[in-house]
Design a protein around this motif. Structure first.
Motif, mmCIF file in Angstrom:
data_model
loop_
_atom_site.group_PDB
_atom_site.id
_atom_site.type_symbol
_atom_site.label_atom_id
_atom_site.label_comp_id
_atom_site.label_asym_id
_atom_site.label_seq_id
_atom_site.Cartn_x
_atom_site.Cartn_y
_atom_site.Cartn_z
ATOM 1 N N ASP A 53 37.369 115.217 -17.648
ATOM 2 C CA ASP A 53 38.477 114.907 -18.712
ATOM 3 C C ASP A 53 39.292 115.803 -17.120
ATOM 4 O O ASP A 53 40.434 115.448 -17.192
ATOM 5 C CB ASP A 53 38.473 115.052 -19.605
ATOM 6 C CG ASP A 53 38.608 113.371 -19.992
ATOM 7 O OD1 ASP A 53 37.965 112.115 -19.368
ATOM 8 O OD2 ASP A 53 39.251 113.165 -20.978
ATOM 9 N N THR A 58 38.224 110.142 -15.046
ATOM 10 C CA THR A 58 38.345 109.502 -16.211
ATOM 11 C C THR A 58 37.847 108.242 -15.643
ATOM 12 O O THR A 58 37.278 107.741 -16.456
ATOM 13 C CB THR A 58 39.579 108.946 -16.263
ATOM 14 O OG1 THR A 58 40.802 108.510 -15.176
ATOM 15 C CG2 THR A 58 40.103 111.071 -17.024
ATOM 16 N N THR A 98 39.335 110.730 -22.854
ATOM 17 C CA THR A 98 38.464 109.455 -22.550
ATOM 18 C C THR A 98 37.474 109.130 -23.563
ATOM 19 O O THR A 98 36.154 110.149 -23.756
ATOM 20 C CB THR A 98 37.409 109.745 -20.618
ATOM 21 O OG1 THR A 98 38.454 110.216 -20.091
ATOM 22 C CG2 THR A 98 37.077 108.269 -20.622
#
Ligand code: BDR
Ligand code: CA
Length: 315
Positions: A53, A58, A98
């Motif tokens: 991230d 992502t 995420t």
């Protein structure tokens, strides 16, 4: 473009291996599976998600795998001393946004290989639990594996967790034994080379001076990793073991290999987890892997520095 699955236990050098793969134009990460090793599974999974991230990756999913070795409990002490309590000590990296996937890492490996029309390269940089479990559960996947590039073992030099054994293999020696007996095309990057492909202080400073966000976090991860190597081993340079497994796919000149037969010590407490290699071909056993014999340290340092400043783009 080569398709890879990263199986890891981040871990400073695992995190840098993930970043290197994400920045390579030649590699597509199909997914990241995590395993208990440097820290508990919960931590290694969160750390993988955190670093991806942070670096804008992502669109690569993280699948938690096995939370303990196949037949033993998790050896926790050295991981915490070298990588910190949560497995990624040093710089404060923001919590990941995420979500991690629900599918088990072992099932992801099996499904992805079965569904693929082309062969896939596996890059395990932690204990080999997930890979061994996948091979046992679904032996048919072997034909879809291009190669397995493993960080583990010590053949010519001493181990780093006992005199005989290296951490990843020691933590799950039975899993390693299964993988080496599987008949897959295996490349083993040992401590013999990873303790020579080191970053010196000036290499870390040059990385920091690049000034971008990813180079900066890698420099700060290396500051921490270097400090625990000094404290624990009295070793005054910083290895980045796991990233070599990615590096050799970016430039094959990075590592030289010798084809040999290798087995794992699993029954003897003194040598538990030792990677025993038949370098002179005296056992009559057919070679089952390529083991690393030589590394180009300068090429490796330059490769990391150059890749860390590249922006991420989805592949
Ligand atoms: C290996 O053990 C771990 O601490 C590192 O991440 C690397 O995979 C080195 O022995
Ligand atoms: Ca690792």
């Amino acid at each position: 473009m080569r398709k890879i699955i990263m199986d890891c236990d981040p871990g400073h050098d695992d995190a840098i291996a993930l970043l290197l793969a994400s920045r390579s134009d030649d590699l597509k990460i199909l997914g990241v599976t995590t395993v208990a090793g440097n820290s508990e599974l919960e931590n290694t999974t969160k750390n993988a998600r955190k670093i991806l991230d942070y670096a804008g990756v992502t669109d690569v999913d993280v699948y938690p795998g096995c939370d303990k070795p196949m037949m033993r409990s998790l050896y926790r002490l050295t991981g915490a001393i070298i990588h910190g309590e949560d497995g990624l000590g040093g710089p404060k990296i923001p919590e990941p946004i995420t979500p991690v996937k629900e599918e088990h890492g072992v099932d992801f490996i099996i499904r992805t290989l079965r569904e693929s029309d082309e062969k896939i390269t596996l890059i395990p940089t932690g204990p080999l639990t997930n890979i061994a479990m996948a091979l046992i559960k679904a032996p048919d996947i072997k034909e879809k594996i291009d190669r397995i590039i493993i960080m583990g073992g010590a053949v010519m030099d001493p181990g780093n967790i006992t005199s005989a054994a290296e951490f990843n293999i020691y933590v799950d020696p039975e899993a390693a034994k299964i993988v080496f007996a599987s008949g897959c095309n295996i490349y083993l990057n040992t401590l013999d080379i990873s303790m020579k492909a080191v970053f010196y202080e000036e290499d870390i400073e040059a990385l920091r001076a690049q000034g971008d966000k990813v180079s900066d976090i890698v420099a700060r991860l290396l500051d921490f990793f270097a400090s625990t190597h000094v404290k624990h081993f009295g070793f005054k340079a910083c290895p980045v073991h796991d990233a070599l497994c990615v590096g050799v796919l970016i430039d094959e000149n990075l590592i030289e290999y010798q084809k040999t037969f290798l087995d794992i010590s699993v029954n003897d407490p003194l040598t538990l987890g030792e990677t025993v290699a038949d370098l002179w071909g005296i056992t009559g056993n057919e070679p089952n892997c390529y083991i690393s014999t030589k590394v180009d340290q300068k090429l490796f340092v330059k490769m990391i520095q150059e890749h860390m400043k590249k922006p991420y783009h989805s592949k």
